[in-house]
Motif scaffolding. Structure first.
Motif, PDB file in Angstrom:
ATOM      1  N   VAL A 109       0.847   3.816 -10.559  1.00  0.00           N
ATOM      2  CA  VAL A 109       1.896   3.220  -9.749  1.00  0.00           C
ATOM      3  C   VAL A 109       2.928   2.616 -10.694  1.00  0.00           C
TER       4      VAL A 109
ATOM      5  N   TYR B  35      -4.391   9.994  -1.139  1.00  0.00           N
ATOM      6  CA  TYR B  35      -4.648   8.773  -1.899  1.00  0.00           C
ATOM      7  C   TYR B  35      -4.094   7.581  -1.126  1.00  0.00           C
TER       8      TYR B  35
ATOM      9  N   ARG C 251      -0.106  -0.184 -12.127  1.00  0.00           N
ATOM     10  CA  ARG C 251      -1.537   0.020 -11.908  1.00  0.00           C
ATOM     11  C   ARG C 251      -1.898   1.474 -12.209  1.00  0.00           C
ATOM     12  N   LYS C 252      -3.067   1.661 -12.839  1.00  0.00           N
ATOM     13  CA  LYS C 252      -3.591   3.007 -13.091  1.00  0.00           C
ATOM     14  C   LYS C 252      -4.959   3.122 -12.427  1.00  0.00           C
ATOM     15  N   VAL C 253      -5.150   4.201 -11.699  1.00  0.00           N
ATOM     16  CA  VAL C 253      -6.428   4.403 -11.025  1.00  0.00           C
ATOM     17  C   VAL C 253      -6.864   5.861 -11.201  1.00  0.00           C
TER      18      VAL C 253
ATOM     19  N   LEU D 183      -3.097   3.622  -2.516  1.00  0.00           N
ATOM     20  CA  LEU D 183      -3.062   2.736  -3.666  1.00  0.00           C
ATOM     21  C   LEU D 183      -2.514   1.371  -3.265  1.00  0.00           C
ATOM     22  N   HIS D 184      -3.162   0.326  -3.720  1.00  0.00           N
ATOM     23  CA  HIS D 184      -2.748  -1.047  -3.400  1.00  0.00           C
ATOM     24  C   HIS D 184      -2.273  -1.726  -4.686  1.00  0.00           C
TER      25      HIS D 184
ATOM     26  N   ARG E 242       0.689   5.385   0.220  1.00  0.00           N
ATOM     27  CA  ARG E 242      -0.155   6.499   0.628  1.00  0.00           C
ATOM     28  C   ARG E 242       0.602   7.808   0.416  1.00  0.00           C
TER      29      ARG E 242
ATOM     30  N   THR F 165       0.842  -1.194   0.000  1.00  0.00           N
ATOM     31  CA  THR F 165       0.000   0.000   0.000  1.00  0.00           C
ATOM     32  C   THR F 165       0.878   1.245   0.000  1.00  0.00           C
TER      33      THR F 165
ATOM     34  N   PRO G 169      -8.101   8.834  -9.214  1.00  0.00           N
ATOM     35  CA  PRO G 169      -8.111   9.171  -7.785  1.00  0.00           C
ATOM     36  C   PRO G 169      -9.474   9.699  -7.348  1.00  0.00           C
TER      37      PRO G 169
ATOM     38  N   VAL H  62       4.956   7.020  -7.646  1.00  0.00           N
ATOM     39  CA  VAL H  62       3.591   7.347  -8.095  1.00  0.00           C
ATOM     40  C   VAL H  62       3.661   8.564  -9.031  1.00  0.00           C
TER      41      VAL H  62
END
Length: 525
Positions: free
Chosen positions: A465, A489, A479-481, A491-492, A448, A446, A483, A504
């Motif tokens: 990430v 944030y 990984r793409k997210v 992110l896992h 943060r 994770t 937000p 990040v």
């Protein structure tokens, strides 16, 4: 034809487009109760009618030219969809009684009054009061009492007649109960004071004919009407004897200024009448449009225009071309002032700092408000906002609450509204990303931290990430997210065994310059 006064922000930009769609059925009438000045100066026939038809072919303009007092009375009686007049004192009551669809009208243009008189000038106005209207009236009254001059008034409660009476009040001439030259306490007019009861051009022509004992007729009219009558040869025996009131003269420099305001009629006041609200809105949009306002400067010619643009306040402010980091405070300072001579400062009005949100050429530009302020007593303003997105900025004056116009409106001395905005340049915002030490639970790590700027709804911001396993040279996207709204944030990411470098990246193409956090280390086994 009724509709709710409040509308969504979207209509701010959709309304003009919808109004401009050509009508598939027969055109509908837009009835305007309006002052004779606009007709007699030629502006109606030469500019307004053809220009409005071209911009809004679905409507047919029907202009009823009467004095301002009669125009307002007709509008109150449901005999028009819009009102175009020039008597602020009478307009004030009209608005207070709720007949205007908007909380104020819209300033469109202004002209000025002049005092024509005979070529011989028996009252000696040209020599004694060329820039002092009150003194000019006193000289005319004196010559009138001596049987050497006459004054011809519109006498019809028009805007011109209203302003004429305001000037008589500034003189030492004895006035009757109606505020006109005559015996005090009576309704009797002085023998040399005559009421034409006619429109602007007709009154000028009657002044030239001067069929009164003693001759030597004077009057007051708007410059546009007078110039047109001279240009077409209808008037040859008059000259302007007083104009351009001096600031030191009674009434000041604005005494002969003649502001015009357009109103859409409120259908709620006449529920039994089918008011063409959309047509009235179209007319107000046309009269305050940039194209019409620009045309005024050359009508009938650039050397002596009949009217002056008044629908856009003059705005000043700094020109920004800046590159800043997210969260930096941007401050825009400037001032706004009316074009109408002698107007008070635009004080106590909301003013907005906005950012362009649509950048594609094919799209209608739209703006997001990022700061709101109030203009100071002298018309200055100061707006501060955090830098959250790149883009062009503008300062805009606040919209009326009644129905969204194409642009926004400030107060002028007549109580009307104008429209104005000012482009102040572009800002390029660099984003930033912070990351804390990673936390591992098994193979799940994770991360943060916080990002700036925070994501706004509807934008394409992404957090990516990126990782590099020991023994490899390049980072790759793990990984793409998208937000959540906000700065923080979490992110896992699931990793394989080994030692990793993670970071990040924040990206929002077209909105901010991307940024990448520092790299942090984590071991997975």
């Amino acid at each position: 034809m009724r509709e709710a006064l409040g509308r969504s922000k979207l209509l701010l930009f959709l309304l003009p487009a919808l109004l401009a769609i050509p009508a598939t059925a027969s055109a509908s009438d837009v009835i305007v109760q309006g002052t004779t000045d606009v007709r007699d100066a030629g502006l109606l026939e030469d500019v307004i009618e053809p220009g409005f038809h071209k911009a809004y072919p679905q409507y047919t303009l029907k202009y009823i030219a009467v004095g301002t007092g009669q125009a307002i009375a007709n509008a109150k009686a449901g005999q028009g969809d819009a009102l175009l007049v020039h008597a602020p004192s009478q307009e004030k009551t009209f608005v207070e009684e709720g007949y205007s669809l908007e909380r104020r009208g819209r300033a469109v243009f202004f002209s000025d009054y002049v005092i024509p008189g005979p070529l011989g000038d028996p009252a000696g106005v040209l020599a004694g009061a060329p820039h002092n209207a009150a003194l000019a009236f006193e000289l005319i009254a004196r010559a009138g009492a001596e049987g050497k001059a006459n004054f011809v008034s519109r006498g019809d409660n028009s805007g011109t007649n209203t302003q004429e009476k305001a000037i008589w009040k500034l003189t030492h001439v004895e006035l009757n109960k109606n505020g006109e030259p005559g015996k005090a306490g009576t309704s009797t007019d002085a023998s040399w004071y005559h009421k034409a009861g006619a429109g602007q051009a007709e009154t000028v022509l009657l002044t030239q004919q001067c069929p009164f004992t003693g001759g030597g007729c004077y009057e007051m009219t708007d410059r546009g009407t007078y110039n047109r009558l001279v240009a077409n040869g209808a008037v040859t025996g008059l000259q302007i004897v007083s104009q351009d009131n001096e600031a030191s003269a009674p009434g000041g420099q604005n005494l002969l200024t003649n502001p015009f305001t357009v109103y859409a009629i409120n259908p709620e006041k006449e529920p039994a009448v089918d008011i063409n609200v959309e047509g009235a809105k179209a007319l107000t949009e046309y009269l305050t449009s940039a194209g019409f306002q620009k045309r005024l400067a050359s009508y009938p010619n650039r050397e002596s225009p009949a009217f002056f643009a008044d629908a856009h306040a003059k705005m000043t402010g700094p020109h920004l071309t800046r590159t800043v980091r997210a969260g930096t405070k941007l401050t825009v300072k400037g001032s706004v002032e009316n074009l109408l001579p002698g107007s008070p400062a635009i004080a106590g009005e909301p003013i907005l700092l906005q950012r362009l949100t649509k950048l594609r050429p094919a799209e209608t530009p739209s703006y997001m408000t990022i700061a709101v302020g109030i203009t100071h007593g002298n018309g200055s303003y100061s707006l501060t906002a955090g830098a959250s997105r790149s883009g062009a900025l503008r300062v805009e004056l606040p919209t009326t609450l009644d129905y969204p116009p194409l642009t926004i409106e400030p107060l002028i001395s007549s109580g009307a509204l104008t429209t104005s905005d000012l482009n102040v340049g572009k800002v390029t915002v660099h984003s930033k990303v912070g990351v804390k030490a990673p936390v591992r639970r098994g193979r799940v790590v994770t991360l943060r931290g916080s990002v700036g700027p925070t994501r706004e709804r509807g934008v394409e911001a992404r957090l990516v990430v990126q990782g590099r396993k020991q023994g490899t040279k390049s980072f790759r996207a793990l990984r793409k997210v998208r937000p959540k709204i906000g700065a923080a944030y979490a992110l896992h990411v699931k990793l394989g065994n080994g030692k990793w470098k993670l970071r990040v990246r924040y990206q929002d193409p077209g909105a901010v310059v991307p940024a990448t956090s520092r790299a942090v280390s984590v071991s997975v086994r």
